[in-house]
Motif scaffolding. Structure first.
Motif, PDB file in Angstrom:
ATOM      1  N   THR A  38     -25.761 -56.002 -97.297  1.00 58.33           N
ATOM      2  CA  THR A  38     -24.647 -56.240 -96.388  1.00 58.33           C
ATOM      3  C   THR A  38     -25.121 -55.909 -94.974  1.00 58.33           C
ATOM      4  N   LYS A  39     -24.363 -56.346 -93.989  1.00 54.52           N
ATOM      5  CA  LYS A  39     -24.737 -56.074 -92.600  1.00 54.52           C
ATOM      6  C   LYS A  39     -24.829 -54.572 -92.347  1.00 54.52           C
ATOM      7  N   SER A  40     -23.877 -53.804 -92.867  1.00 54.26           N
ATOM      8  CA  SER A  40     -23.911 -52.357 -92.643  1.00 54.26           C
ATOM      9  C   SER A  40     -25.094 -51.706 -93.357  1.00 54.26           C
ATOM     10  N   GLU A  41     -25.438 -52.181 -94.549  1.00 54.11           N
ATOM     11  CA  GLU A  41     -26.613 -51.643 -95.256  1.00 54.11           C
ATOM     12  C   GLU A  41     -27.889 -51.940 -94.474  1.00 54.11           C
ATOM     13  N   ARG A  42     -27.999 -53.166 -93.978  1.00 57.52           N
ATOM     14  CA  ARG A  42     -29.184 -53.533 -93.187  1.00 57.52           C
ATOM     15  C   ARG A  42     -29.306 -52.650 -91.964  1.00 57.52           C
ATOM     16  N   GLU A  43     -28.217 -52.487 -91.251  1.00 56.09           N
ATOM     17  CA  GLU A  43     -28.256 -51.685 -90.025  1.00 56.09           C
ATOM     18  C   GLU A  43     -28.624 -50.232 -90.332  1.00 56.09           C
ATOM     19  N   GLU A  44     -28.061 -49.694 -91.394  1.00 55.54           N
ATOM     20  CA  GLU A  44     -28.360 -48.310 -91.782  1.00 55.54           C
ATOM     21  C   GLU A  44     -29.838 -48.158 -92.146  1.00 55.54           C
ATOM     22  N   LEU A  45     -30.351 -49.084 -92.955  1.00 56.21           N
ATOM     23  CA  LEU A  45     -31.757 -49.005 -93.371  1.00 56.21           C
ATOM     24  C   LEU A  45     -32.710 -49.274 -92.219  1.00 56.21           C
ATOM     25  N   LEU A  46     -32.355 -50.204 -91.351  1.00 57.98           N
ATOM     26  CA  LEU A  46     -33.194 -50.449 -90.173  1.00 57.98           C
ATOM     27  C   LEU A  46     -33.248 -49.214 -89.275  1.00 57.98           C
ATOM     28  N   GLY A  47     -32.113 -48.546 -89.130  1.00 55.45           N
ATOM     29  CA  GLY A  47     -32.078 -47.312 -88.347  1.00 55.45           C
ATOM     30  C   GLY A  47     -32.924 -46.220 -88.974  1.00 55.45           C
ATOM     31  N   TYR A  49     -35.506 -46.676 -90.976  1.00 54.89           N
ATOM     32  CA  TYR A  49     -36.907 -47.054 -90.837  1.00 54.89           C
ATOM     33  C   TYR A  49     -37.409 -46.772 -89.422  1.00 54.89           C
ATOM     34  N   GLU A  50     -36.603 -47.110 -88.444  1.00 52.25           N
ATOM     35  CA  GLU A  50     -36.984 -46.836 -87.056  1.00 52.25           C
ATOM     36  C   GLU A  50     -37.161 -45.336 -86.824  1.00 52.25           C
ATOM     37  N   ALA A  51     -36.268 -44.531 -87.401  1.00 56.56           N
ATOM     38  CA  ALA A  51     -36.378 -43.074 -87.269  1.00 56.56           C
ATOM     39  C   ALA A  51     -37.672 -42.577 -87.910  1.00 56.56           C
ATOM     40  N   LEU A  52     -38.041 -43.149 -89.055  1.00 53.74           N
ATOM     41  CA  LEU A  52     -39.297 -42.758 -89.710  1.00 53.74           C
ATOM     42  C   LEU A  52     -40.501 -43.109 -88.847  1.00 53.74           C
ATOM     43  N   GLN A 113     -39.963 -49.241-101.226  1.00 51.96           N
ATOM     44  CA  GLN A 113     -38.598 -49.391-101.721  1.00 51.96           C
ATOM     45  C   GLN A 113     -37.849 -50.533-101.040  1.00 51.96           C
ATOM     46  N   HIS A 114     -38.177 -50.811 -99.789  1.00 56.67           N
ATOM     47  CA  HIS A 114     -37.435 -51.798 -99.001  1.00 56.67           C
ATOM     48  C   HIS A 114     -38.363 -52.749 -98.244  1.00 56.67           C
ATOM     49  N   PRO A 115     -39.155 -53.531 -98.958  1.00 57.61           N
ATOM     50  CA  PRO A 115     -40.092 -54.413 -98.255  1.00 57.61           C
ATOM     51  C   PRO A 115     -39.402 -55.461 -97.377  1.00 57.61           C
ATOM     52  N   LEU A 116     -38.245 -55.914 -97.788  1.00 59.23           N
ATOM     53  CA  LEU A 116     -37.529 -56.910 -96.994  1.00 59.23           C
ATOM     54  C   LEU A 116     -37.021 -56.308 -95.676  1.00 59.23           C
ATOM     55  N   ILE A 117     -36.548 -55.081 -95.734  1.00 59.05           N
ATOM     56  CA  ILE A 117     -36.095 -54.394 -94.516  1.00 59.05           C
ATOM     57  C   ILE A 117     -37.289 -54.179 -93.581  1.00 59.05           C
ATOM     58  N   THR A 118     -38.434 -53.852 -94.158  1.00 61.50           N
ATOM     59  CA  THR A 118     -39.645 -53.667 -93.362  1.00 61.50           C
ATOM     60  C   THR A 118     -39.997 -54.966 -92.630  1.00 61.50           C
ATOM     61  N   GLN A 119     -39.912 -56.085 -93.340  1.00 60.06           N
ATOM     62  CA  GLN A 119     -40.199 -57.369 -92.714  1.00 60.06           C
ATOM     63  C   GLN A 119     -39.147 -57.705 -91.659  1.00 60.06           C
TER      64      GLN A 119
END
Length: 127
Positions: A38-47, A49-52, A113-119
């Protein structure tokens, strides 16, 4: 048609296909992200990943800052100060390297765990 002209045409075609490939890949990643998150899941995971990534960069900078500024290597430091003092001088570097090792492991785990989010993160960074 000469051979050189045919080669030139093939090279132009390959170049055009390469230019098309990037937008198609971006489109595919965006569509897959819509399908699986979902849009909120993507935004949370992108955030996350950026923090990492930011934590890893900070850990890298800590290693650089912890380096002794005397300009000599560890072996020379042992010869100059003795092994115990050389270890003490190098302790901040070791601690910083261990912290960086942890941040790097966290990034690898996330990417597994999240290769698509990484891409998707990479696509966003390219805009």
């Amino acid at each position: 048609m000469s051979f050189n002209k045919e080669v030139d045409q093939v090279q132009e075609l390959v170049k055009a296909l390469a230019e098309i490939q990037k937008p198609l890949k971006i489109f595919a990643i965006l569509k897959l992200a819509d399908e699986f998150y979902t849009k909120s899941e993507r935004e949370e995971l992108l955030g996350k990943y950026e923090a990492l990534i930011n934590a890893d960069q900070a850990a890298y900078e800590s290693i650089q800052a912890a380096q002794p500024q005397d300009g000599i290597g560890y072996e020379e430091r042992v010869a100059k100060y003795g092994e115990q003092k050389a270890k003490e001088l190098f302790e901040p570097v070791v601690a910083a390297m261990n912290a960086r090792k942890e941040t790097t492991q966290q990034i690898r785990k996330f990417e597994t765990q999240h290769p698509l989010i990484t891409q998707l993160f990479g696509v966003r960074a390219g805009f």
